[in-house]
Design a protein around this motif. Structure first.
Motif, PDB file in Angstrom:
ATOM      1  N   ARG A   1     -13.473 -34.767   9.234  1.00 48.63           N
ATOM      2  CA  ARG A   1     -12.707 -34.623  10.479  1.00 48.63           C
ATOM      3  C   ARG A   1     -12.702 -33.185  10.993  1.00 48.63           C
ATOM      4  O   ARG A   1     -12.362 -32.950  12.148  1.00 48.63           O
ATOM      5  CB  ARG A   1     -11.274 -35.082  10.253  1.00 48.63           C
ATOM      6  N   PHE A   2     -13.048 -32.240  10.145  1.00 43.90           N
ATOM      7  CA  PHE A   2     -13.013 -30.818  10.529  1.00 43.90           C
ATOM      8  C   PHE A   2     -14.194 -30.497  11.424  1.00 43.90           C
ATOM      9  O   PHE A   2     -15.270 -31.016  11.208  1.00 43.90           O
ATOM     10  CB  PHE A   2     -13.058 -29.955   9.257  1.00 43.90           C
ATOM     11  N   PRO A   3     -14.116 -29.696  12.462  1.00 42.32           N
ATOM     12  CA  PRO A   3     -12.977 -28.888  12.882  1.00 42.32           C
ATOM     13  C   PRO A   3     -12.064 -29.555  13.904  1.00 42.32           C
ATOM     14  O   PRO A   3     -11.103 -28.951  14.348  1.00 42.32           O
ATOM     15  CB  PRO A   3     -13.632 -27.658  13.492  1.00 42.32           C
ATOM     16  N   ALA A   4     -12.358 -30.780  14.285  1.00 43.71           N
ATOM     17  CA  ALA A   4     -11.517 -31.451  15.287  1.00 43.71           C
ATOM     18  C   ALA A   4     -10.083 -31.609  14.792  1.00 43.71           C
ATOM     19  O   ALA A   4      -9.141 -31.578  15.581  1.00 43.71           O
ATOM     20  CB  ALA A   4     -12.112 -32.813  15.635  1.00 43.71           C
ATOM     21  N   ALA A   5      -9.920 -31.789  13.506  1.00 43.28           N
ATOM     22  CA  ALA A   5      -8.589 -31.931  12.917  1.00 43.28           C
ATOM     23  C   ALA A   5      -8.592 -31.266  11.551  1.00 43.28           C
ATOM     24  O   ALA A   5      -9.634 -31.196  10.895  1.00 43.28           O
ATOM     25  CB  ALA A   5      -8.222 -33.406  12.783  1.00 43.28           C
ATOM     26  N   ARG A   6      -7.437 -30.765  11.170  1.00 45.37           N
ATOM     27  CA  ARG A   6      -7.285 -30.156   9.854  1.00 45.37           C
ATOM     28  C   ARG A   6      -6.132 -30.842   9.147  1.00 45.37           C
ATOM     29  O   ARG A   6      -5.199 -31.308   9.773  1.00 45.37           O
ATOM     30  CB  ARG A   6      -6.974 -28.659   9.971  1.00 45.37           C
ATOM     31  N   GLY A   7      -6.208 -30.874   7.852  1.00 47.11           N
ATOM     32  CA  GLY A   7      -5.118 -31.475   7.109  1.00 47.11           C
ATOM     33  C   GLY A   7      -5.227 -31.166   5.632  1.00 47.11           C
ATOM     34  O   GLY A   7      -6.186 -30.538   5.175  1.00 47.11           O
ATOM     35  N   ALA A   8      -4.234 -31.618   4.903  1.00 50.19           N
ATOM     36  CA  ALA A   8      -4.216 -31.441   3.461  1.00 50.19           C
ATOM     37  C   ALA A   8      -3.415 -32.571   2.838  1.00 50.19           C
ATOM     38  O   ALA A   8      -2.472 -33.090   3.444  1.00 50.19           O
ATOM     39  CB  ALA A   8      -3.603 -30.102   3.091  1.00 50.19           C
ATOM     40  N   ARG A   9      -3.814 -32.951   1.637  1.00 50.08           N
ATOM     41  CA  ARG A   9      -3.085 -33.961   0.884  1.00 50.08           C
ATOM     42  C   ARG A   9      -2.537 -33.313  -0.372  1.00 50.08           C
ATOM     43  O   ARG A   9      -3.210 -32.506  -1.003  1.00 50.08           O
ATOM     44  CB  ARG A   9      -3.998 -35.112   0.472  1.00 50.08           C
ATOM     45  N   LEU A  10      -1.331 -33.709  -0.730  1.00 45.59           N
ATOM     46  CA  LEU A  10      -0.703 -33.215  -1.941  1.00 45.59           C
ATOM     47  C   LEU A  10      -0.257 -34.403  -2.762  1.00 45.59           C
ATOM     48  O   LEU A  10       0.394 -35.317  -2.243  1.00 45.59           O
ATOM     49  CB  LEU A  10       0.502 -32.333  -1.585  1.00 45.59           C
ATOM     50  N   HIS A  11      -0.645 -34.402  -4.020  1.00 47.22           N
ATOM     51  CA  HIS A  11      -0.242 -35.465  -4.941  1.00 47.22           C
ATOM     52  C   HIS A  11       0.394 -34.783  -6.141  1.00 47.22           C
ATOM     53  O   HIS A  11      -0.217 -33.932  -6.787  1.00 47.22           O
ATOM     54  CB  HIS A  11      -1.464 -36.294  -5.373  1.00 47.22           C
ATOM     55  N   ILE A  12       1.628 -35.153  -6.429  1.00 46.63           N
ATOM     56  CA  ILE A  12       2.354 -34.563  -7.550  1.00 46.63           C
ATOM     57  C   ILE A  12       2.701 -35.672  -8.538  1.00 46.63           C
ATOM     58  O   ILE A  12       3.263 -36.700  -8.163  1.00 46.63           O
ATOM     59  CB  ILE A  12       3.656 -33.873  -7.077  1.00 46.63           C
ATOM     60  N   ARG A  13       2.346 -35.445  -9.800  1.00 42.12           N
ATOM     61  CA  ARG A  13       2.699 -36.379 -10.876  1.00 42.12           C
ATOM     62  C   ARG A  13       3.612 -35.643 -11.840  1.00 42.12           C
ATOM     63  O   ARG A  13       3.250 -34.616 -12.407  1.00 42.12           O
ATOM     64  CB  ARG A  13       1.454 -36.861 -11.623  1.00 42.12           C
ATOM     65  N   LEU A  14       4.815 -36.175 -12.026  1.00 42.50           N
ATOM     66  CA  LEU A  14       5.787 -35.562 -12.913  1.00 42.50           C
ATOM     67  C   LEU A  14       5.562 -35.995 -14.360  1.00 42.50           C
ATOM     68  O   LEU A  14       4.847 -36.971 -14.625  1.00 42.50           O
ATOM     69  CB  LEU A  14       7.207 -35.934 -12.480  1.00 42.50           C
ATOM     70  N   LYS A  15       6.176 -35.282 -15.285  1.00 39.82           N
ATOM     71  CA  LYS A  15       6.040 -35.608 -16.711  1.00 39.82           C
ATOM     72  C   LYS A  15       6.461 -37.043 -17.005  1.00 39.82           C
ATOM     73  O   LYS A  15       5.892 -37.688 -17.879  1.00 39.82           O
ATOM     74  CB  LYS A  15       6.888 -34.660 -17.565  1.00 39.82           C
TER      75      LYS A  15
END
Length: 125
Positions: A38-52
């Motif tokens: 999708r870059f450069p038309a759109a920018r983004g980020a994904r975050l995935h957090i897994r706890l203990k």
């Protein structure tokens, strides 16, 4: 770790603090092919957090604040500019730059802004 992002967070001392060093092995950065396509038309980020305990949390930021699609307000830009520029050009010059930029539409010559940005801090009076 410090809940802020300023120049001080990039010093050797800050980059090598115990809390930050303990987190590094737990962080994995991956390229997301869908976002890259999708870059450069759109920018983004994904975050995935897994706890203990196994719980997971996901967050997606599409076109983050400050992008063309979600521009920052002048006040937000100033709040970001000041802590980054003050260690380099000093508080007084930062104030003058902000004033000049705020009046940019009536400014006849932008050289004064450049001059403030390329020189060191002025002595405090």
């Amino acid at each position: 770790v410090n809940r802020r992002l300023k120049l001080a967070e990039f010093t050797d001392v800050a980059l090598n603090n115990k809390a930050g060093l303990a987190l590094r092995p737990k962080i994995e950065i991956k390229v997301d092919d869908d976002l890259t396509a999708r870059f450069p038309a759109a920018r983004g980020a994904r975050l995935h957090i897994r706890l203990k305990d196994g719980r997971c949390f996901d967050y997606f930021a599409d076109n983050p604040r400050g992008s063309r699609e979600k521009p920052m307000t002048f006040s937000e830009v100033v709040c970001k500019f000041n802590p980054l520029a003050e260690p380099v050009i000093g508080e007084e010059k930062c104030k003058r730059v902000v004033t000049l930029v705020n009046d940019l539409e009536t400014l006849t010559d932008t050289a004064s802004i450049a001059a403030l940005l390329i020189s060191g801090p002025t002595a405090k009076t």
